[in-house]
Design a protein around this motif. Structure first.
Motif, PDB file in Angstrom:
ATOM      1  N   ARG A  15      38.666  36.598  31.652  1.00  0.00           N
ATOM      2  CA  ARG A  15      38.032  37.674  32.427  1.00  0.00           C
ATOM      3  C   ARG A  15      38.571  37.677  33.865  1.00  0.00           C
ATOM      4  NH1 ARG A  15      32.475  37.830  35.015  1.00  0.00           N
ATOM      5  NH2 ARG A  15      32.166  40.033  35.362  1.00  0.00           N
ATOM      6  N   GLU A  16      38.708  36.486  34.494  1.00  0.00           N
ATOM      7  CA  GLU A  16      39.243  36.390  35.857  1.00  0.00           C
ATOM      8  C   GLU A  16      40.702  36.825  35.893  1.00  0.00           C
ATOM      9  OE1 GLU A  16      38.457  32.263  36.623  1.00  0.00           O
ATOM     10  OE2 GLU A  16      36.691  32.738  37.848  1.00  0.00           O
ATOM     11  N   ARG A  17      41.484  36.428  34.858  1.00  0.00           N
ATOM     12  CA  ARG A  17      42.899  36.843  34.803  1.00  0.00           C
ATOM     13  C   ARG A  17      43.012  38.369  34.741  1.00  0.00           C
ATOM     14  NH1 ARG A  17      45.053  33.131  30.059  1.00  0.00           N
ATOM     15  NH2 ARG A  17      44.191  31.214  30.838  1.00  0.00           N
ATOM     16  N   ALA A  18      42.170  38.999  33.952  1.00  0.00           N
ATOM     17  CA  ALA A  18      42.186  40.462  33.832  1.00  0.00           C
ATOM     18  C   ALA A  18      41.854  41.108  35.184  1.00  0.00           C
ATOM     19  CB  ALA A  18      41.218  40.920  32.760  1.00  0.00           C
ATOM     20  N   MET A  19      40.829  40.564  35.856  1.00  0.00           N
ATOM     21  CA  MET A  19      40.446  41.122  37.168  1.00  0.00           C
ATOM     22  C   MET A  19      41.570  40.919  38.184  1.00  0.00           C
ATOM     23  SD  MET A  19      36.296  40.434  37.471  1.00  0.00           S
ATOM     24  CE  MET A  19      36.536  39.142  38.586  1.00  0.00           C
TER      25      MET A  19
END
Length: 146
Positions: A15-19
């Protein structure tokens, strides 16, 4: 250095990588917009404005009346001298600053001086491109150029 970046990236949750990827893409789009697109559109608008100004200036120049026809000054000198002699005048003839035939009459009566100019126009169709008449009491001085 690359190893530290890879370690940081793999230490993030999906999720952090996507953001972070979305944020990096948004920053890239913003940078492209500010550094490439805006200057190009500004230059295009400035170019269009300069073109409109040039077209306006060209239209104004085309609307000007045509320049007066320049007469052959070499052929005009005998006409000037003959017309002056007929009026009892002795003008000083020389090349003017702009390459035309300049003349000067000093201390002459206004009538003969003006009749001289009229006789030259009648004989050759030429009119002075520049003419200065100065009143000196009973006499006048003329200076000009054909």
């Amino acid at each position: 250095m690359i190893g530290a970046i890879q370690e940081f990236w793999h230490g993030r949750t999906p999720r952090e990588r996507a953001m972070l990827a979305v944020m990096a893409a948004a920053l890239a789009v913003f940078a492209i917009w500010l550094l490439i697109v805006r200057p190009l559109t500004g230059w295009a608008e400035a170019s269009a404005q300069r073109r409109r100004q040039a077209e306006t200036a060209l239209a104004q120049v085309r609307a000007l009346p045509p320049a007066p026809e320049r007469h052959d000054v070499a052929g005009l000198e005998p006409t000037l001298r003959t017309a002056a002699q007929a009026q009892g005048l002795d003008p000083t003839l020389a090349m003017s600053e702009d390459g035309g035939l300049g003349f000067r009459l000093s201390g002459v009566a206004a009538g003969p001086a003006l009749r001289w100019l009229a006789a030259v126009k009648t004989a050759s169709g030429a009119e002075p491109r520049r003419l200065s008449i100065t009143s000196e009491g009973e006499t006048v001085s003329l200076e000009g150029a054909y």
